[in-house]
Motif scaffolding. Structure first.
Motif, PDB file in Angstrom:
ATOM      1  N   ILE A   4     -19.564 -41.937  97.584  1.00  0.00           N
ATOM      2  CA  ILE A   4     -20.189 -43.250  97.452  1.00  0.00           C
ATOM      3  C   ILE A   4     -21.309 -43.367  98.479  1.00  0.00           C
ATOM      4  N   ILE A   5     -22.488 -43.826  98.058  1.00  0.00           N
ATOM      5  CA  ILE A   5     -23.628 -44.016  98.954  1.00  0.00           C
ATOM      6  C   ILE A   5     -23.964 -45.503  99.048  1.00  0.00           C
ATOM      7  N   LEU A   6     -24.071 -46.027 100.272  1.00  0.00           N
ATOM      8  CA  LEU A   6     -24.474 -47.410 100.524  1.00  0.00           C
ATOM      9  C   LEU A   6     -25.749 -47.406 101.367  1.00  0.00           C
ATOM     10  N   GLY A   7     -26.725 -48.234 101.008  1.00  0.00           N
ATOM     11  CA  GLY A   7     -28.029 -48.188 101.649  1.00  0.00           C
ATOM     12  C   GLY A   7     -28.211 -49.128 102.822  1.00  0.00           C
ATOM     13  N   PHE A   8     -29.453 -49.168 103.333  1.00  0.00           N
ATOM     14  CA  PHE A   8     -29.763 -49.993 104.498  1.00  0.00           C
ATOM     15  C   PHE A   8     -30.297 -51.356 104.062  1.00  0.00           C
ATOM     16  N   CYS A  12     -33.790 -50.141  98.875  1.00  0.00           N
ATOM     17  CA  CYS A  12     -33.149 -49.691  97.646  1.00  0.00           C
ATOM     18  C   CYS A  12     -32.254 -48.512  97.988  1.00  0.00           C
ATOM     19  N   VAL A  13     -31.059 -48.477  97.440  1.00  0.00           N
ATOM     20  CA  VAL A  13     -30.120 -47.405  97.776  1.00  0.00           C
ATOM     21  C   VAL A  13     -30.674 -46.035  97.399  1.00  0.00           C
ATOM     22  N   ARG A  14     -31.602 -46.011  96.436  1.00  0.00           N
ATOM     23  CA  ARG A  14     -32.183 -44.736  96.021  1.00  0.00           C
ATOM     24  C   ARG A  14     -32.932 -44.063  97.172  1.00  0.00           C
ATOM     25  N   GLN A  15     -33.474 -44.861  98.110  1.00  0.00           N
ATOM     26  CA  GLN A  15     -34.156 -44.281  99.273  1.00  0.00           C
ATOM     27  C   GLN A  15     -33.194 -43.432 100.086  1.00  0.00           C
ATOM     28  N   VAL A  16     -31.958 -43.884 100.179  1.00  0.00           N
ATOM     29  CA  VAL A  16     -30.944 -43.145 100.931  1.00  0.00           C
ATOM     30  C   VAL A  16     -30.405 -41.993 100.103  1.00  0.00           C
ATOM     31  N   THR A  17     -30.171 -42.238  98.822  1.00  0.00           N
ATOM     32  CA  THR A  17     -29.633 -41.197  97.944  1.00  0.00           C
ATOM     33  C   THR A  17     -30.520 -39.966  97.946  1.00  0.00           C
ATOM     34  N   ASN A  18     -31.832 -40.174  97.956  1.00  0.00           N
ATOM     35  CA  ASN A  18     -32.763 -39.051  97.880  1.00  0.00           C
ATOM     36  C   ASN A  18     -32.632 -38.093  99.053  1.00  0.00           C
ATOM     37  N   ILE A  19     -32.321 -38.614 100.242  1.00  0.00           N
ATOM     38  CA  ILE A  19     -32.222 -37.711 101.401  1.00  0.00           C
ATOM     39  C   ILE A  19     -30.876 -36.998 101.440  1.00  0.00           C
ATOM     40  N   PHE A  20     -29.899 -37.503 100.688  1.00  0.00           N
ATOM     41  CA  PHE A  20     -28.582 -36.872 100.662  1.00  0.00           C
ATOM     42  C   PHE A  20     -28.385 -35.945  99.470  1.00  0.00           C
ATOM     43  N   SER A  21     -29.149 -36.144  98.417  1.00  0.00           N
ATOM     44  CA  SER A  21     -28.855 -35.486  97.143  1.00  0.00           C
ATOM     45  C   SER A  21     -28.822 -33.961  97.244  1.00  0.00           C
ATOM     46  N   ASP A  22     -29.745 -33.371  97.997  1.00  0.00           N
ATOM     47  CA  ASP A  22     -29.766 -31.913  98.101  1.00  0.00           C
ATOM     48  C   ASP A  22     -28.479 -31.380  98.714  1.00  0.00           C
ATOM     49  N   GLN A  23     -28.009 -32.059  99.783  1.00  0.00           N
ATOM     50  CA  GLN A  23     -26.798 -31.601 100.433  1.00  0.00           C
ATOM     51  C   GLN A  23     -25.567 -31.801  99.549  1.00  0.00           C
ATOM     52  N   LEU A  32     -21.987 -37.738  93.111  1.00  0.00           N
ATOM     53  CA  LEU A  32     -22.701 -38.750  93.884  1.00  0.00           C
ATOM     54  C   LEU A  32     -22.775 -40.070  93.125  1.00  0.00           C
ATOM     55  N   ILE A  33     -22.359 -41.165  93.780  1.00  0.00           N
ATOM     56  CA  ILE A  33     -22.414 -42.496  93.176  1.00  0.00           C
ATOM     57  C   ILE A  33     -23.112 -43.438  94.148  1.00  0.00           C
ATOM     58  N   SER A  34     -24.297 -43.922  93.771  1.00  0.00           N
ATOM     59  CA  SER A  34     -25.047 -44.855  94.603  1.00  0.00           C
ATOM     60  C   SER A  34     -24.733 -46.282  94.153  1.00  0.00           C
ATOM     61  N   ILE A  35     -24.429 -47.151  95.096  1.00  0.00           N
ATOM     62  CA  ILE A  35     -24.132 -48.543  94.769  1.00  0.00           C
ATOM     63  C   ILE A  35     -25.207 -49.438  95.385  1.00  0.00           C
ATOM     64  N   GLU A  36     -25.967 -50.095  94.524  1.00  0.00           N
ATOM     65  CA  GLU A  36     -27.019 -51.002  94.973  1.00  0.00           C
ATOM     66  C   GLU A  36     -26.422 -52.376  95.264  1.00  0.00           C
ATOM     67  N   TYR A  37     -26.905 -53.038  96.307  1.00  0.00           N
ATOM     68  CA  TYR A  37     -26.444 -54.389  96.621  1.00  0.00           C
ATOM     69  C   TYR A  37     -27.007 -55.378  95.591  1.00  0.00           C
ATOM     70  N   PRO A  38     -26.254 -56.421  95.252  1.00  0.00           N
ATOM     71  CA  PRO A  38     -26.751 -57.429  94.302  1.00  0.00           C
ATOM     72  C   PRO A  38     -28.074 -58.030  94.767  1.00  0.00           C
ATOM     73  N   TYR A  58     -17.251 -57.425  96.640  1.00  0.00           N
ATOM     74  CA  TYR A  58     -18.019 -56.843  95.528  1.00  0.00           C
ATOM     75  C   TYR A  58     -18.065 -55.322  95.644  1.00  0.00           C
ATOM     76  N   LEU A  59     -18.394 -54.823  96.830  1.00  0.00           N
ATOM     77  CA  LEU A  59     -18.501 -53.376  97.026  1.00  0.00           C
ATOM     78  C   LEU A  59     -17.141 -52.695  96.886  1.00  0.00           C
ATOM     79  N   SER A  60     -16.104 -53.312  97.416  1.00  0.00           N
ATOM     80  CA  SER A  60     -14.757 -52.743  97.302  1.00  0.00           C
ATOM     81  C   SER A  60     -14.332 -52.648  95.842  1.00  0.00           C
ATOM     82  N   SER A  61     -14.557 -53.717  95.091  1.00  0.00           N
ATOM     83  CA  SER A  61     -14.190 -53.734  93.672  1.00  0.00           C
ATOM     84  C   SER A  61     -14.991 -52.706  92.883  1.00  0.00           C
ATOM     85  N   THR A  62     -16.287 -52.570  93.218  1.00  0.00           N
ATOM     86  CA  THR A  62     -17.130 -51.601  92.519  1.00  0.00           C
ATOM     87  C   THR A  62     -16.673 -50.182  92.794  1.00  0.00           C
ATOM     88  N   ILE A  63     -16.311 -49.900  94.032  1.00  0.00           N
ATOM     89  CA  ILE A  63     -15.819 -48.557  94.386  1.00  0.00           C
ATOM     90  C   ILE A  63     -14.536 -48.248  93.628  1.00  0.00           C
TER      91      ILE A  63
END
Length: 227
Positions: A4-8, A12-23, A32-38, A58-63
């Motif tokens: 699970i990936i949570l952003g800053f 946008c969570v995709r900014q964080v996902t992109n730096i982790f995706s290769d690893q 990999l599951i990215s969760i965007e904040y409402p 919300y995040l707990s339920s989504t996870i």
């Protein structure tokens, strides 16, 4: 195992996902599951949240919905990392224990200093977090991200107030804290988190709060080794 990936805050969570995706993608057993904040760019149809309890639920339920009975680990950056202990506590109570927690540039909810949410201060934070110049120059887009950041800072301020009377516990979950050596808050953050989680592992790398975004940084091997 799912990751699970949570952003800053303010992004946008995709900014964080992109730096982790290769690893992460290089390890075939992990999904990999990215969760965007409402209310953030990928969830603009949902209203923004300013209450930490609502966001944590919300995040707990989504996870739980996305992982169900599968093993999972949670990776968070900045605000996402700061939320992880609260989310983990809820998940544990509901019988969903993460296998691992990885907190990058986790901000301490400092009790003595709340975040400023005036427009000038918020825009300064957005620029520091890498807001593209094209968005800075587009009033509609700039105002959108300012509104998002203000909402997120309300969440962090809410956490600062909440933590006064709410002791946190993540039990015996394998936990890692990683921060930039030049982040002015790293030392104080580590002292705070170590007081709560003495069994957690702590590591620093060159760079500031957004150290992981520097392509010259050599933290990738370490990150891959702990996934």
């Amino acid at each position: 195992m799912k990751t699970i990936i949570l952003g800053f805050a303010g992004g946008c969570v995709r900014q964080v996902t992109n730096i982790f995706s290769d690893q992460i993608v290089s390890l075939s057993e992990k999904q990999l599951i990215s969760i965007e904040y409402p209310g953030h760019p990928l969830q603009m149809h949902q209203p923004l949240m300013t209450n930490s309890t609502d966001l944590i639920q919300y995040l707990s339920s989504t996870i739980i919905q996305k992982c169900k009975n599968e093993d999972f680990q949670i990776v968070g950056y900045s605000m996402g990392a700061t939320l992880i202990p609260f989310i983990s506590e809820v998940l544990n109570r509901l019988g969903y224990k993460p296998k691992k927690l990885i907190l990058l540039s986790a901000d301490t909810p400092f009790l003595e200093k709340l975040y400023k949410i005036d427009t000038k201060s918020v825009l300064s934070l957005l620029i520091k977090s890498g807001l593209p110049s094209s968005i800075q120059q587009n009033k509609k887009a700039r105002d959108f991200f300012i509104t998002v950041m203000k909402s997120d800072l309300e969440i962090l301020n809410d956490l600062s107030n909440r933590i006064k009377n709410t002791p946190l516990s993540i039990g015996d979950i394998n936990t890692f804290f990683i921060s930039g050596q030049d982040d002015p808050n790293t030392s104080r953050n580590f002292i705070y988190w170590k007081s709560l989680y003495p069994k957690a592992k702590f590591r620093t790398f060159p760079g500031g709060h957004f150290f992981a975004f520097d392509p010259k940084n050599n933290w990738n091997d370490y990150f891959s080794s702990i996934l």
